[in-house]
Scaffold this motif. Structure first.
Motif, PDB file in Angstrom:
ATOM      1  N   HIS A   1       0.828  -1.208   0.000  1.00  0.00           N
ATOM      2  CA  HIS A   1       0.000   0.000   0.000  1.00  0.00           C
ATOM      3  C   HIS A   1       0.865   1.263   0.000  1.00  0.00           C
ATOM      4  N   ILE A   2       2.106   1.149   0.494  1.00  0.00           N
ATOM      5  CA  ILE A   2       3.005   2.309   0.473  1.00  0.00           C
ATOM      6  C   ILE A   2       3.350   2.663  -0.963  1.00  0.00           C
ATOM      7  N   ARG A   3       3.618   1.644  -1.774  1.00  0.00           N
ATOM      8  CA  ARG A   3       3.936   1.899  -3.189  1.00  0.00           C
ATOM      9  C   ARG A   3       2.738   2.515  -3.899  1.00  0.00           C
ATOM     10  N   THR A   4       1.551   2.020  -3.562  1.00  0.00           N
ATOM     11  CA  THR A   4       0.336   2.599  -4.154  1.00  0.00           C
ATOM     12  C   THR A   4       0.190   4.060  -3.758  1.00  0.00           C
ATOM     13  N   PHE A   5       0.444   4.356  -2.497  1.00  0.00           N
ATOM     14  CA  PHE A   5       0.365   5.732  -2.012  1.00  0.00           C
ATOM     15  C   PHE A   5       1.338   6.627  -2.772  1.00  0.00           C
ATOM     16  N   ILE A   6       2.568   6.170  -2.936  1.00  0.00           N
ATOM     17  CA  ILE A   6       3.578   6.963  -3.647  1.00  0.00           C
ATOM     18  C   ILE A   6       3.173   7.165  -5.107  1.00  0.00           C
TER      19      ILE A   6
ATOM     20  N   ASN B   1       2.395  10.782  -7.014  1.00  0.00           N
ATOM     21  CA  ASN B   1       3.031  11.221  -8.259  1.00  0.00           C
ATOM     22  C   ASN B   1       1.987  11.564  -9.321  1.00  0.00           C
ATOM     23  N   ARG B   2       0.964  10.708  -9.422  1.00  0.00           N
ATOM     24  CA  ARG B   2      -0.087  10.953 -10.414  1.00  0.00           C
ATOM     25  C   ARG B   2      -0.870  12.212 -10.077  1.00  0.00           C
ATOM     26  N   PHE B   3      -1.173  12.407  -8.797  1.00  0.00           N
ATOM     27  CA  PHE B   3      -1.925  13.590  -8.397  1.00  0.00           C
ATOM     28  C   PHE B   3      -1.167  14.855  -8.769  1.00  0.00           C
ATOM     29  N   PHE B   4       0.134  14.875  -8.510  1.00  0.00           N
ATOM     30  CA  PHE B   4       0.928  16.060  -8.818  1.00  0.00           C
ATOM     31  C   PHE B   4       0.853  16.388 -10.312  1.00  0.00           C
ATOM     32  N   LYS B   5       0.991  15.367 -11.158  1.00  0.00           N
ATOM     33  CA  LYS B   5       0.959  15.592 -12.604  1.00  0.00           C
ATOM     34  C   LYS B   5      -0.403  16.101 -13.057  1.00  0.00           C
TER      35      LYS B   5
ATOM     36  N   GLU C   1     -11.545  13.344 -11.662  1.00  0.00           N
ATOM     37  CA  GLU C   1     -10.506  12.392 -11.281  1.00  0.00           C
ATOM     38  C   GLU C   1      -9.617  12.936 -10.168  1.00  0.00           C
ATOM     39  N   LEU C   2      -9.319  14.232 -10.196  1.00  0.00           N
ATOM     40  CA  LEU C   2      -8.495  14.813  -9.137  1.00  0.00           C
ATOM     41  C   LEU C   2      -9.182  14.687  -7.783  1.00  0.00           C
TER      42      LEU C   2
END
Length: 226
Positions: free
Chosen positions: A154-159, A163-167, A185-186
């Motif tokens: 779940h940590i990898r999913t969070f990261i 990253n996707r949110f920032f983009k 989506e945001l």
């Protein structure tokens, strides 16, 4: 999914918080100044391409500092007292979950002393900083770099979600600071991260790591306890 209004402020992650945005956080844990330069911190610095040794710097916040606007804080400091800016990465730790690098600027005084003159969300009085002579702030925000320290998938999913949110956010809102409203989506990704962040904060890894992290921590903000 209803629209979500948020206030863009700082750039560090914490339990239940998205990078670059201020939200209500878990009382149990907050991303803060690391206790020391661990193997995970060195792995993160290697990913950054940093060649210098990370150093703990004192925080001397300007009275006119704006949270999340360190580069302008440094510019104002230079205009008033001289010196110059040093660009690099402020290093944070979420015990048992991840370490994180936030692109950051500090002030080098005319005598050569490095000071962080920016406001800190958790009231940190000392930060861990590593210079980056290859990067300069050009007005465009740079996403944080994160490195998992826990084993949960779940940590990898969070990261990945961070990253996707920032983009997505940058493509939609650019580098705006202030109130913004998330749509579609945001907004959905924001809600997902809120839930996932709280789950990680209450995970066995986080609970086990937190007491060890705060014990003997020389730079822990005064209001954070075990």
């Amino acid at each position: 999914m209803p629209d979500i209004a948020i206030h863009r402020t700082c750039t560090k992650s914490r339990a239940g918080q998205l990078s670059s945005y201020e939200v209500v956080q878990s009382e149990m844990v907050a991303t803060t100044t690391p206790k020391g330069v661990t193997k995970y911190m060195r792995a993160l610095c290697a990913r950054l391409g940093a060649t210098a040794e990370p150093a703990f710097l004192p925080v001397c916040t300007r009275k006119d500092s704006v949270l999340g606007d360190c580069f302008n804080d440094v510019n104002r400091q230079i205009a008033e007292f001289g010196g110059d800016a040093v660009h690099g990465w402020q290093l944070w730790e979420w015990p048992g979950i991840l370490v994180e690098a936030e692109f950051h600027g500090v002030w080098r005084s005319p005598s050569g002393e490095l000071l962080d003159v920016s406001l800190k969300g958790e009231g940190e009085e000392v930060v861990l900083f590593v210079p980056d002579p290859c990067r300069r702030f050009n007005g465009s925000r740079i996403d944080n770099v994160r490195h998992a320290t826990g084993k949960s998938p779940h940590i990898r999913t969070f990261i990945q979600n961070q990253n996707r949110f920032f983009k997505l956010y940058k493509a939609t809102h650019g580098d705006v600071i202030g109130e913004v409203v998330l749509h579609g989506e945001l907004a959905e990704l924001w809600e997902e991260q809120q839930i996932l962040g709280e789950e990680l904060a209450m995970s066995d890894e986080a609970r086990a790591a937190w007491p060890r992290f705060v014990a003997g921590h020389p730079y822990l903000p005064r209001h954070i306890t075990a």
